[in-house]
Write an enzyme that holds these catalytic residues in place. Structure first.
Site, PDB file in Angstrom:
ATOM      1  N   HIS A  77       0.994  -1.118   0.075  1.00  0.00           N
ATOM      2  CA  HIS A  77       0.130  -0.127   0.016  1.00  0.00           C
ATOM      3  C   HIS A  77       1.017   1.232  -0.007  1.00  0.00           C
ATOM      4  CE1 HIS A  77      -3.894  -2.145   0.886  1.00  0.00           C
ATOM      5  NE2 HIS A  77      -2.789  -2.954   1.451  1.00  0.00           N
ATOM      6  N   ASN A 151     -10.295  -3.045   2.568  1.00  0.00           N
ATOM      7  CA  ASN A 151      -9.919  -2.982   1.069  1.00  0.00           C
ATOM      8  C   ASN A 151     -11.142  -2.711   0.054  1.00  0.00           C
ATOM      9  OD1 ASN A 151      -7.069  -3.534   1.473  1.00  0.00           O
ATOM     10  ND2 ASN A 151      -7.205  -5.809   1.138  1.00  0.00           N
ATOM     11  N   HIS A 342      -4.046   0.784  11.713  1.00  0.00           N
ATOM     12  CA  HIS A 342      -3.649  -0.560  12.382  1.00  0.00           C
ATOM     13  C   HIS A 342      -5.068  -1.155  12.978  1.00  0.00           C
ATOM     14  CE1 HIS A 342      -2.205  -3.456  14.914  1.00  0.00           C
ATOM     15  NE2 HIS A 342      -1.644  -2.839  16.035  1.00  0.00           N
TER      16      HIS A 342
HETATM   17 FE1  HDD Z   1      -2.236  -4.973   5.665  1.00  0.00          FE
HETATM   18  C1  HDD Z   1      -1.006  -1.961   5.110  1.00  0.00           C
HETATM   19  C2  HDD Z   1      -5.373  -3.506   4.316  1.00  0.00           C
HETATM   20  C3  HDD Z   1      -3.817  -7.916   5.836  1.00  0.00           C
HETATM   21  C4  HDD Z   1       0.439  -5.948   6.977  1.00  0.00           C
HETATM   22  N1  HDD Z   1      -3.155  -3.118   4.917  1.00  0.00           N
HETATM   23  C5  HDD Z   1      -2.249  -1.928   4.929  1.00  0.00           C
HETATM   24  C6  HDD Z   1      -3.161  -0.623   4.360  1.00  0.00           C
HETATM   25  C7  HDD Z   1      -4.330  -1.311   4.211  1.00  0.00           C
HETATM   26  C8  HDD Z   1      -4.358  -2.903   4.396  1.00  0.00           C
HETATM   27  C9  HDD Z   1      -5.390  -0.682   3.695  1.00  0.00           C
HETATM   28  C10 HDD Z   1      -2.453   0.670   4.181  1.00  0.00           C
HETATM   29  C11 HDD Z   1      -2.758   1.298   5.257  1.00  0.00           C
HETATM   30  C12 HDD Z   1      -2.662   2.831   5.088  1.00  0.00           C
HETATM   31  O1  HDD Z   1      -3.229   3.386   4.140  1.00  0.00           O
HETATM   32  O2  HDD Z   1      -1.582   3.153   5.520  1.00  0.00           O
HETATM   33  N2  HDD Z   1      -4.286  -5.591   5.149  1.00  0.00           N
HETATM   34  C13 HDD Z   1      -5.436  -5.003   4.716  1.00  0.00           C
HETATM   35  C14 HDD Z   1      -6.407  -5.877   4.742  1.00  0.00           C
HETATM   36  C15 HDD Z   1      -6.031  -7.120   4.958  1.00  0.00           C
HETATM   37  C16 HDD Z   1      -4.620  -6.919   5.358  1.00  0.00           C
HETATM   38  C17 HDD Z   1      -7.785  -5.552   4.513  1.00  0.00           C
HETATM   39  C18 HDD Z   1      -6.687  -8.480   5.169  1.00  0.00           C
HETATM   40  C19 HDD Z   1      -7.840  -8.369   5.649  1.00  0.00           C
HETATM   41  N3  HDD Z   1      -1.837  -6.818   6.277  1.00  0.00           N
HETATM   42  C20 HDD Z   1      -2.761  -7.773   6.068  1.00  0.00           C
HETATM   43  C21 HDD Z   1      -1.741  -8.938   6.719  1.00  0.00           C
HETATM   44  C22 HDD Z   1      -0.562  -8.423   7.222  1.00  0.00           C
HETATM   45  C23 HDD Z   1      -0.502  -6.943   6.673  1.00  0.00           C
HETATM   46  C24 HDD Z   1      -2.141 -10.204   6.671  1.00  0.00           C
HETATM   47  C25 HDD Z   1       0.420  -8.927   7.917  1.00  0.00           C
HETATM   48  C26 HDD Z   1       0.628 -10.094   8.469  1.00  0.00           C
HETATM   49  N4  HDD Z   1      -0.593  -4.037   5.959  1.00  0.00           N
HETATM   50  C27 HDD Z   1       0.550  -4.744   6.775  1.00  0.00           C
HETATM   51  C28 HDD Z   1       1.551  -3.789   7.097  1.00  0.00           C
HETATM   52  C29 HDD Z   1       1.307  -2.378   6.433  1.00  0.00           C
HETATM   53  C30 HDD Z   1      -0.366  -2.765   5.889  1.00  0.00           C
HETATM   54  C31 HDD Z   1       2.886  -4.308   6.493  1.00  0.00           C
HETATM   55  C32 HDD Z   1       2.097  -1.686   5.416  1.00  0.00           C
HETATM   56  C33 HDD Z   1       2.210  -0.392   5.960  1.00  0.00           C
HETATM   57  C34 HDD Z   1       1.514  -0.318   7.142  1.00  0.00           C
HETATM   58  O3  HDD Z   1       0.934  -1.504   7.438  1.00  0.00           O
HETATM   59  O4  HDD Z   1       1.230   0.621   7.792  1.00  0.00           O
HETATM   60  O5  HDD Z   1       1.831  -3.723   8.381  1.00  0.00           O
END
Ligand code: HDD
Length: 725
Positions: A77, A151, A342
């Site tokens: 993202h 999402n 988060h």
């Molecule tokens: Fe995630 C960012 C949505 C599963 C780890 N995620 C991130 C963002 C969105 C989502 C919208 C961007 C937020 C922003 O605008 O800063 N992610 C989802 C959805 C998931 C999902 C809807 C499933 C239902 N994500 C998911 C899993 C993991 C992560 C299973 C790790 C185990 N996601 C992250 C992250 C991010 C992230 C690496 C990257 C930047 C951040 O968090 O701040 O931690």
């Protein structure tokens, strides 16, 4: 319009925290230590042609700061755009389900910050790749920050968070050459998919038009994971969160998306920003699917499985409140880039389910901010600050802003009179839902998660004919970019488990035969997994199709903020332009005057109007509909302008409404459209297919055009045949 002065804007509290540093107002330039700078144009040298001196603290400070301007982009993202706004619940009817005040008190207006994003591309990538879109909302509630991190698709690719790094490594550019940027159409992504049948449901959504939205403002949002609502009595209901856009859910088509990425890589970002600046604030209703605790096992899928959706026809979506985005950020980096969302940021009244994807997410999001935002104090960055006061014994760390006074930073204490003290539940203290747990500690996946194909089939069966055709083309395109034949073959095998007809069409497009996947599919389980345990489960779903899943059934008719290109040249008919422009703008549409050159263009009476774009800097893919006004001289010029003719062909190919008045129709008559099946050069009035002609006055042309734009696209054209463009 300056959105900061918007009277509807109630986000004063956030503003106060952000204490603007405005440029202007006569300030003098200073260093970061507040020393006024006398010369910002030359470094300090030993003579005006001599070497620069290390002593130059002004130069060193400026360059050092610049050297460190970038922070690590989000691992997923990375590319996104955000906006401020407000949320208000409609009434207090949710009280029986939750004690969260922002969901039960209609007198409260809660400030929000929402960030939309693509998933796979880097921060500088284009806005419309085929990809999932993030839809993350931060609610600044009086009880603390609540983040709904969702999402634009209701399901996820994997069932357990431990697979997330693999999924993301597979979809990101390949590690040896960092190709391709922001695209799933490559070997590693499809290799992973081909070996992971659980991905099939989200893959179907990814191949659908949902992956190429017309606008962030026209996307649905989904919390995906099942959460809980907790009421005052401590009772739990399961809940799925939805966002429903009031403008409806709309997409572009794939050929268009690829062209937009070149013509305007900031297409979505610009669209959101411009709409808010123009005062056309995007709105979504918050929808909830509420499921009583005792109904947990009544579905033909597991509520804890994030690759499944709850069909709206089985559990209706209650529309409980509205979010309005009404203010653009003042500074992209400080706000949009530094926003830290988060799913673990919850407030009393909301709690987690045991969905294993959600449980893993709860670790990941704080952890990632530690390296991205430089330490444990990212909650102090203005965009992340709670409006509820913060009192605890957490101290120090990199970039600590708060100056904690007093001698005590521990609990319990007597020196500080025992403060901060714990809050009772009756005082708003958070207490986790007390779920009974009695189980063996196992590294395993539940058998109730093993149905991989029935919901992808439900999705496919729910799509319109045009949506199904687009999805088929998308599979052919994506797998066509995969050059390892075994991978293509395996994916076709998986598709055959979803729909035999679809698999046959994709196989045909790839020059393959359909082969059923090897059974059992256990690549995705532990090395000692018992094959019998992991046989896929076949479920006959209760529903054959779910109309709510098709964009063909979305809200239509609203043309607010739709972009309409008027193709003009000197000599256009002034009345024809003025009357159509007035009619469209009265409905909230936005008119762009396009002409062979920038500057001004003259009507047949010699009056000039401003040109918004020349044919050189603009293209049909950037608008929703085309109008060619009357005018003999202007039409003659347009006929000699290849890009004007291409405008018509391309807009027709992309199924957009086209209206011509008077002589304007001659431009269509020399385009490829004249060869379109069922039309002939003398009969270009294909009203049912969104091609309208008239004289522009007294014949309802504007009315018909408005209706056609409200229909978004005329995909029926594709059934009859396509034209080159
Ligand atoms: Fe995630 C960012 C949505 C599963 C780890 N995620 C991130 C963002 C969105 C989502 C919208 C961007 C937020 C922003 O605008 O800063 N992610 C989802 C959805 C998931 C999902 C809807 C499933 C239902 N994500 C998911 C899993 C993991 C992560 C299973 C790790 C185990 N996601 C992250 C992250 C991010 C992230 C690496 C990257 C930047 C951040 O968090 O701040 O931690």
């Amino acid at each position: 319009m300056n959105s900061k002065k918007n009277p509807k804007d109630n986000s004063q509290k956030i503003e106060d925290l952000n204490k603007d540093i405005e440029v202007g107002d006569g300030q003098k330039m200073t260093t970061n230590q507040g020393v006024k700078v006398n010369d910002d144009t030359s470094s300090l040298k030993a003579g005006d042609r001599g070497a620069t001196l290390l002593e130059d603290f002004i130069l060193r400070e400026k360059i050092t700061h610049f050297d460190h301007e970038r922070i690590p982009e989000r691992i997923v993202h990375a590319r996104g755009s955000g906006a401020h706004g407000v949320f208000r619940v409609y009434d207090d009817s949710l009280k029986k389900y939750t004690k969260a005040a922002f969901l039960t008190d209609p007198s409260r207006e809660t400030s929000v910050f929402t960030r939309f994003s693509t998933v796979a591309g880097f921060r500088g990538s284009a806005d419309i790749p085929r990809d999932v879109r993030g839809f993350a909302v931060k609610f600044y509630t009086e009880e603390g920050v609540y983040d709904l991190v969702g999402n634009n698709m209701p399901v996820f690719f994997i069932q357990d968070a431990i697979k997330f790094p693999d999924l993301i490594h597979a979809v990101k550019p390949e590690p040896d050459n960092e190709i391709p940027q922001a695209a799933s159409a490559h070997n590693t992504f499809w290799d992973f998919v081909s070996l992971s049948p659980e991905t099939m449901h989200n893959v179907m959504w990814l191949m659908s038009d949902r992956a190429i939205p017309r606008s962030f403002r026209m996307m649905e949002g989904f919390g995906i994971n099942t959460f809980r609502l907790i009421n005052e009595q401590g009772e739990s209901h399961f809940v799925k969160f939805h966002w429903k856009p009031l403008l409806g859910t709309h997409s572009v088509v794939w050929d268009e998306a690829q062209k937009i990425n070149g013509q305007d890589p900031d297409f979505h970002r610009r669209d959101l920003y411009d709409a808010i600046e123009a005062g056309s604030f995007p709105e979504w209703e918050l929808g909830l699917q509420i499921i009583p605790q005792e109904d947990e096992h009544k579905f033909d899928f597991d509520l804890l499985d994030p690759t499944k959706l709850v069909p709206e026809e089985i559990v209706p979506v209650l529309r409980v409140g509205k979010m309005t985005l009404n203010r653009n950020p003042d500074n992209f980096f400080a706000e949009t880039e530094q926003a830290a969302f988060h799913p673990g940021h919850i407030v009393p009244g909301i709690d987690f389910s045991n969905d294993p994807l959600l449980q893993g997410r709860l670790f990941s999001y704080t952890d990632t901010q530690l390296s991205r935002l430089g330490g444990p104090n990212f909650h102090e960055i203005p965009i992340n600050r709670s409006i509820a006061p913060i009192h605890n014994n957490q101290r120090d760390g990199i970039s600590r802003m708060q100056i904690n006074r007093g001698k005590t930073s521990y609990h319990p204490n007597s020196i500080g009179d025992g403060f901060p003290e714990q809050a009772k539940v009756s005082e708003g203290g958070f207490a986790s839902y007390q779920e009974r747990v009695d189980a063996n500690k196992v590294r395993a996946r539940s058998r109730s998660f093993m149905d991989f194909f029935s919901q992808p089939a439900l999705f496919y069966n729910s799509l319109s004919e045009a949506e199904q055709a687009h999805l088929t083309d998308a599979f052919c395109f994506e797998l066509g970019k995969v050059d390892i034949v075994d991978i293509r073959q395996r994916v076709v095998g998986l598709i055959s488990q979803v729909d035999a007809g679809l698999a046959a069409k994709v196989a045909e497009g790839l020059g393959l035969e359909v082969e059923a996947p090897e059974q059992p599919i256990n690549h995705q389980f532990g090395a000692d997994a018992d094959e019998a345990d992991y046989q896929p489960v076949t479920v006959i779903p209760k529903l054959k199709s779910s109309p709510a899943l098709s964009m063909a059934n979305t809200v239509k008719g609203n043309i607010k903020t739709r972009q309409i290109a008027f193709l003009t040249a000197d000599g256009f008919d002034g009345d024809s332009v003025a009357s159509m422009k007035t009619a469209l703008e009265a409905e909230g549409a936005m008119v762009k005057i396009i002409a062979p050159r920038s500057g001004m263009v003259k009507d047949s009476a010699g009056n000039s109007i401003k040109v918004d774009h020349s044919f050189l800097t603009f293209s049909s893919v950037l608008v929703d509909a085309i109008f060619v006004p009357a005018g003999k001289a202007s039409t003659e010029t347009l006929k000699q302008t290849p890009r004007a003719v291409h405008f018509i062909d391309e807009a027709f190919l992309h199924c957009k409404p086209i209206a011509t008045a008077g002589e304007g129709r001659e431009l269509v008559a020399i385009s490829y459209v004249k060869n379109y099946p069922k039309s002939n050069p003398n009969d270009l009035d294909l009203e049912n297919l969104g091609l309208l002609t008239g004289n522009g006055s007294g014949d309802n042309l504007a009315k018909k055009f408005i209706k056609a734009i409200g229909n978004h696209r005329f995909f029926e054209r594709e059934k009859l045949g396509k034209i080159p463009a």
